[in-house]
Design a protein around this motif. Structure first.
Motif, PDB file in Angstrom:
ATOM      1  N   LYS A   4       0.829  -1.210   0.000  1.00 25.82           N
ATOM      2  CA  LYS A   4       0.000   0.000   0.000  1.00 25.82           C
ATOM      3  C   LYS A   4       0.861   1.257   0.000  1.00 25.82           C
ATOM      4  O   LYS A   4       0.527   2.261  -0.637  1.00 25.82           O
ATOM      5  CB  LYS A   4      -0.917  -0.016   1.226  1.00 25.82           C
ATOM      6  N   SER A  37       1.998   1.957  -3.557  1.00 27.40           N
ATOM      7  CA  SER A  37       0.973   1.929  -4.600  1.00 27.40           C
ATOM      8  C   SER A  37       0.707   3.340  -5.104  1.00 27.40           C
ATOM      9  O   SER A  37       0.602   4.289  -4.323  1.00 27.40           O
ATOM     10  CB  SER A  37      -0.325   1.318  -4.043  1.00 27.40           C
ATOM     11  N   ASP A  53      -3.448  -2.791  -6.946  1.00 25.84           N
ATOM     12  CA  ASP A  53      -3.086  -1.378  -7.039  1.00 25.84           C
ATOM     13  C   ASP A  53      -1.662  -1.158  -7.528  1.00 25.84           C
ATOM     14  O   ASP A  53      -1.287  -0.054  -7.910  1.00 25.84           O
ATOM     15  CB  ASP A  53      -3.265  -0.696  -5.673  1.00 25.84           C
ATOM     16  N   ASN A  54      -0.839  -2.218  -7.496  1.00 22.40           N
ATOM     17  CA  ASN A  54       0.543  -2.081  -7.948  1.00 22.40           C
ATOM     18  C   ASN A  54       0.710  -2.343  -9.433  1.00 22.40           C
ATOM     19  O   ASN A  54       1.822  -2.340  -9.954  1.00 22.40           O
ATOM     20  CB  ASN A  54       1.450  -3.028  -7.152  1.00 22.40           C
TER      21      ASN A  54
END
Length: 599
Positions: A79, A82, A144-145
């Motif tokens: 996170k 990201s 999200d990456n």
């Protein structure tokens, strides 16, 4: 009334017991319940339909991975780097945004034995829908990456999943009166259906085993030199033995050449730790001879070719490795074949005898591998090393010492005052150097040695990921990678000198007519123009190079270079071939390689 309550209590207890132990009343019900669990995103329900032996093994690995992800803060690291920074990201495993549905499923059953059946699904559809924007938890953290993750909608016809549109076949096994899906057996059933070969048969009784973990492991290993499934199966746990009896002919098929043959000399194991009904059997020594006359020795920690003087490959207590090219990975030899840093097999006490379990060996060894990973290594194998905080700074044009961590990388910061192209000094032994934004969210480009670099880095601060080269891999192989050091020297990149627009010119032909080339040397690139005659050059000739009005004799010896100093700027090079004899007729010629060498 009391009788009714008693009966109801007994029925309730039976139902509760079946729920807790999982499984189904029939092979086809085991399949339909498994598909329902997938549709309902019911991971627990799905696991209850998997054979208990496989389920327990998978859950041990899953628990170890989940614990490692939580303990090392992998989801938080994902996170933190990201680019999307979604509020739905987290560490919990949920399947929002992922939907799998089945329709038109009508299973049929072929009974193989009292405890084994094959369930056929010849028709129906599987629909898969994945919406990255609707995912949550751990899945969202990793989604999200990835840039431009798009919605997936796919429909599969089940008939297409088998040979000649025959559909899907799953192996079901019965234990304690309940039916389960056997995953490994189902995979082999699929392979066997494509091979179009009949299954083997399960004998009424053939189990042997050993009186200790080490004797069981020794017997199984010695039996494997026969390279015949039926000889190995008696030394395996029952469900694995049954699968080997059914599909062992697939193994026999690939072990027909003389080069694949092997035999054992000394085979010794020692007993390792126990956990429940399982125990490790650690290798003490195994001597192996192959059909190609090679000889190998396996000890508890090392594997060596006995005919070679080189050091063998040794375990170093970690299942981690890096090639040095900017990422970390699992060393699968270590991960699948060793336990707590020693080569081992897992044995299981079954009906009073110890037997080898391939599945438990893989599961226990993977658990050990996961536990062996450090924080830095865990981030590296998750492609999240860039989430690490920098441990120092480097300056453009200055050499800096690096202390590589136990994952083989070092994190630093670099500040650029103006837009700059970069390169590493030519003597650098680093495996890879990558620049990221200061927060690690965006990769900006790599930096390498050599006369090429198309990336211009804008002014600002960067996070620099420097990976050790082959020396880390070699040191890790012998368990000596701790405390490895290196150097980094990032320079401003200057365009290379060119010869008629190219960095080199190969085997150019020169005869009695002059040939000209343009030589361009950028700022700070003063050096020498190298001229080297190559194969095919005539004897009895003289090669003359003229640049800036000054002539130089070029050694005509094939393979020998002559250097001509050239300064910064644009120049014209003229090459001529002349005769060294007094004859009026001359037909000599030369082939030359041209290159430029910086001072």
């Amino acid at each position: 009334m009391l009788g009714v309550l008693a009966i109801a209590g007994v029925v309730g207890a039976i139902v509760l017991t079946n729920i807790l132990r999982g499984g189904a009343d029939s092979p086809e019900q085991a399949v339909t319940k498994s598909l329902e669990a997938v549709t309902n995103k019911d991971l627990v329900g799905l696991f209850t339909m998997v054979s208990p032996h496989e389920r327990d093994a998978v859950m041990r690995v899953q628990d170890a991975v989940v614990k490692k992800v939580k303990d090392e803060g992998i989801a938080d690291a994902a996170k933190s780097v990201s680019t999307k920074d979604s509020a739905d990201a987290g560490s919990e495993l949920v399947f929002d945004g992922v939907d799998v549905t089945f329709s038109g499923i009508n299973p049929s059953v072929s009974q193989v034995s009292e405890d084994v059946a094959v369930v056929h699904i010849s028709s129906g559809e599987i629909k898969l829908h994945v919406d990255p924007a609707q995912t949550k938890g751990a899945i969202r953290s990793f989604v999200d990456n990835f840039e431009n993750a798009s919605v997936t909608d796919q429909t599969l016809d089940i008939s297409d999943l088998g040979p000649s549109n025959s559909g899907l076949s799953l192996l079901a096994t019965k234990k304690d009166g309940r039916w389960y899906i056997n995953v490994a057996g189902s995979v082999l059933e699929a392979v066997n259906s494509y091979q179009a070969t009949p299954r083997g048969f399960i004998p009424a009784s053939s189990q042997t085993g050993g009186d200790s973990p080490q004797s069981a492991a020794k017997s199984a290993v010695q039996a494997s030199q026969s390279q015949t499934a039926s000889q190995v199966a008696p030394f395996l746990v029952k469900d694995e033995a049954n699968i080997l009896y059914l599909y062992g002919h697939l193994w026999n098929k690939v072990n027909t050449s003389s080069s694949s043959k092997f035999s054992f000399g000394n085979v010794d194991f020692t007993e390792g730790p126990r956990e429940g009904n399982r125990a490790q059997a650690y290798v003490s020594q195994i001597n192996v001879s192959t059909g190609s006359s090679d000889k190998f020795t396996l000890t508890d920690k090392c594997f060596k070719n006995s005919s070679s003087s080189q050091d063998g490959n040794c375990l170093n207590g970690s299942a981690y490795q890096t090639s040095g090219y900017g990422y970390g990975e699992i060393n699968w030899v270590s991960a699948l074949l060793s336990h707590d840093g020693k080569f081992a097999l897992t044995t299981v006490n079954e009906d009073g005898k110890w037997r080898v379990s391939v599945l438990d060996s893989a599961a226990d060894h993977l658990v050990s591998a996961v536990k062996s990973l450090t924080h830095e290594q865990s981030l590296a194998v998750s492609s999240l090393a860039r989430s690490q905080a920098a441990s120092g700074s480097i300056s453009l044009g200055e050499s800096k010492d690096l202390d590589f961590n136990n994952a083989g990388y070092a994190v630093s910061t670099l500040k650029l005052e103006e837009a700059t192209k970069l390169q590493l000094e030519n003597k650098s032994t680093l495996g890879a150097v990558r620049l990221y934004s200061a927060d690690g969210k965006e990769e900006k480009g790599g930096v390498a040695t050599g006369d090429y670099n198309s990336v211009t880095f804008e002014p600002g601060e960067y996070k620099v990921m420097a990976w050790a080269g082959s020396e880390f891999r070699d040191a890790a192989r012998t368990g000596k990678s701790a405390g490895l050091k290196g150097k980094i020297h990032i320079l401003e990149y200057v365009e290379p000198a060119t010869i008629s627009g190219s960095k080199t010119v190969s085997s150019t032909y020169i005869s009695s007519s002059s040939k000209s080339f343009s030589v361009t040397v950028p700022t700070d690139r003063a050096g020498a123009l190298l001229l080297k005659p190559t194969s095919g050059t005539s004897s009895g000739i003289k090669i003359v190079a003229t640049i800036n009005g000054k002539s130089y004799d070029v050694d005509p010896t094939v393979g020998k270079s002559t250097g001509i100093p050239v300064g910064v700027g644009s120049h014209t090079l003229m090459l001529d071939v002349e005769s060294t004899s007094s004859k009026s007729y001359f037909s000599g010629y030369a082939y030359l390689d041209l290159s430029y060498e910086n001072q």
